[in-house]
Design an enzyme around this catalytic site. Structure first.
Site, PDB file in Angstrom:
ATOM      1  CB  THR A 176       9.286   3.215  -6.842  1.00 39.47           C
ATOM      2  OG1 THR A 176       8.646   2.352  -5.938  1.00 39.47           O
ATOM      3  CG2 THR A 176       8.395   4.369  -7.178  1.00 39.47           C
ATOM      4  CB  SER A 206       2.635   3.263  -1.918  1.00 42.74           C
ATOM      5  OG  SER A 206       3.638   4.011  -2.536  1.00 42.74           O
ATOM      6  CG  ASP A 207       5.891   7.327  -1.259  1.00 47.80           C
ATOM      7  OD1 ASP A 207       6.131   6.108  -1.101  1.00 47.80           O
ATOM      8  OD2 ASP A 207       6.463   8.015  -2.126  1.00 47.80           O
ATOM      9  CB  THR A 225      11.960   6.410  -5.382  1.00 40.98           C
ATOM     10  OG1 THR A 225      12.109   5.008  -5.164  1.00 40.98           O
ATOM     11  CG2 THR A 225      13.334   7.033  -5.567  1.00 40.98           C
ATOM     12  CB  ILE A 227      11.279   3.764   3.413  1.00 42.43           C
ATOM     13  CG1 ILE A 227      12.457   2.777   3.320  1.00 42.43           C
ATOM     14  CG2 ILE A 227      10.239   3.287   4.430  1.00 42.43           C
ATOM     15  CD1 ILE A 227      12.104   1.339   3.029  1.00 42.43           C
ATOM     16  N   GLY A 228       8.277   4.489   1.728  1.00 46.18           N
ATOM     17  CA  GLY A 228       7.107   5.371   1.644  1.00 46.18           C
ATOM     18  C   GLY A 228       6.785   6.071   2.949  1.00 46.18           C
TER      19      GLY A 228
HETATM   20  N1  ASP Z   1       8.020   4.619  -2.212  1.00 45.10           N
HETATM   21  C1  ASP Z   1       7.563   3.281  -2.521  1.00 45.10           C
HETATM   22  C2  ASP Z   1       6.688   2.792  -1.401  1.00 45.10           C
HETATM   23  O1  ASP Z   1       7.045   2.884  -0.268  1.00 45.10           O
HETATM   24  C3  ASP Z   1       8.647   2.305  -2.741  1.00 45.10           C
HETATM   25  C4  ASP Z   1       9.813   2.750  -3.619  1.00 45.10           C
HETATM   26  O2  ASP Z   1       9.974   3.925  -3.857  1.00 45.10           O
HETATM   27  O3  ASP Z   1      10.588   1.903  -4.083  1.00 45.10           O
HETATM   28  O4  ASP Z   1       5.644   2.264  -1.656  1.00 45.10           O
END
Ligand code: ASP
Length: 313
Positions: A176, A206-207, A225, A227-228
């Site tokens: 991301t 997503s976050d 960035t 795990i959301g």
């Molecule tokens: N945060 C993003 C999500 O979980 C993924 C990432 O940051 O690579 O959608």
């Protein structure tokens, strides 16, 4: 005021191969150089953030725009948000398809009454704005998905998040993207754009288009960035910003928030600026692909290996 800039291309668990590091560094520096020049020429923080996000969305190495990962059903659905710190206003799109620059939709929604749109609404907006249809799929992402399908989707997330192993120039797997800027008038802005975790269920949110993953006020601006779900559970971006508003220096706000996140075994990273021009970054994951311009020089976090959770300038 001296403009400041920090950008990221995701976080992950390893960054192997020097060739890979250099390739990512070149990609990030190209963006920092162009966007910092815009800030020096008087661009607003939001315009600088949008331009930086567009450039990173266009780079197939990153999981946003072109090069986005595929969801479990083999489709690309992207999310992006823009927050203007001066107005403390967030806008964004969730799970949008067939567009080159999701961040432009977020920008178009800044002055709208309805500022965060999900899939159907985003598609409608695309039609309204007459944005040309674009296919962001790349061969590498397709092959990754085919392999995962053959293994019955056992991975928690695509390689872009879980293993940032840069095998070669063409198979660099990173995540991301995010851009945070402070302009010459002292205004802050943050933008984040993503293809998601990869292999997720249809409809997963997503976050990146939430204040948990992208947040800015007049005091501080943060892009996250990782795990959301972990970022949402920590409400990370807003958490760091609120700490700054309550008088905690940016570097300490990062440190405290990362210590808390690590205790809860989160897998994430963040970058940020405050209104005084302080720059900070942090991660609980192994690597954070960030680069910055502090007014004097460009630097990055690509080979950051001192074991600390945060860094600052
Ligand atoms: N945060 C993003 C999500 O979980 C993924 C990432 O940051 O690579 O959608």
């Amino acid at each position: 005021m001296q403009p400041k800039l920090i950008i990221h291309g995701g976080a992950g668990s390893s960054l192997k191969g020097k060739g890979g590091v250099e390739v990512v560094r070149r990609s990030l520096y190209t963006v920092v150089e162009e966007v910092y020049a815009l800030l020096l020429a008087g661009a607003s923080a939001t315009d600088a953030v949008v331009r930086g996000c567009q450039m990173l969305e266009d780079d197939p190495r990153f999981n946003a725009g072109t090069g986005s990962v595929l969801q479990s059903d083999g489709q690309i659905r992207m999310s992006a948000s823009l927050m203007d710190g001066a107005y403390q206003r967030l806008s964004g799109v969730i799970n949008v398809s067939r567009v080159q620059h999701p961040i432009e939709l977020a920008q178009a929604l800044q002055d709208s009454h309805d500022r965060v749109l999900s899939d159907i609404g985003s598609a409608e907006l695309l039609r309204e704005l007459q944005v040309p249809i674009y296919n962001p799929l790349t061969e590498i992402r397709l092959q990754e998905w085919i392999q995962e399908r053959d293994e019955n989707f056992v991975k928690e997330a695509a390689g872009v998040v879980a293993e940032t192993e840069l095998v070669s120039e063409t198979t660099a797997r990173v995540g991301t993207i995010g851009v945070v800027a402070l302009d010459e008038r002292g205004r802050l802005a943050a933008g984040t754009s993503t293809g998601g975790k990869g292999f997720e269920r249809i409809g997963r949110v997503s976050d990146s288009a939430m204040p948990a993953g992208n947040y800015a006020t007049a005091d501080a601006a943060i892009s996250c960035t990782g795990i959301g779900e972990d970022i949402i559970d920590e409400c990370l971006a807003a958490r760091i910003v609120v700490r700054v508003t309550d008088g905690v220096p940016l570097a300490q706000a990062f440190e405290k928030s990362m210590v808390e996140a690590r205790k809860r075994q989160r897998d994430l990273g963040a970058i940020g600026l405050d209104a005084t021009g302080a720059i900070a970054w942090g991660k609980t994951s192994e690597v954070l692909l960030a680069a910055y311009h502090d007014g004097k020089q460009i630097g990055d976090t690509l080979e950051w290996s001192d074991g600390k959770l945060t860094g600052s300038l």
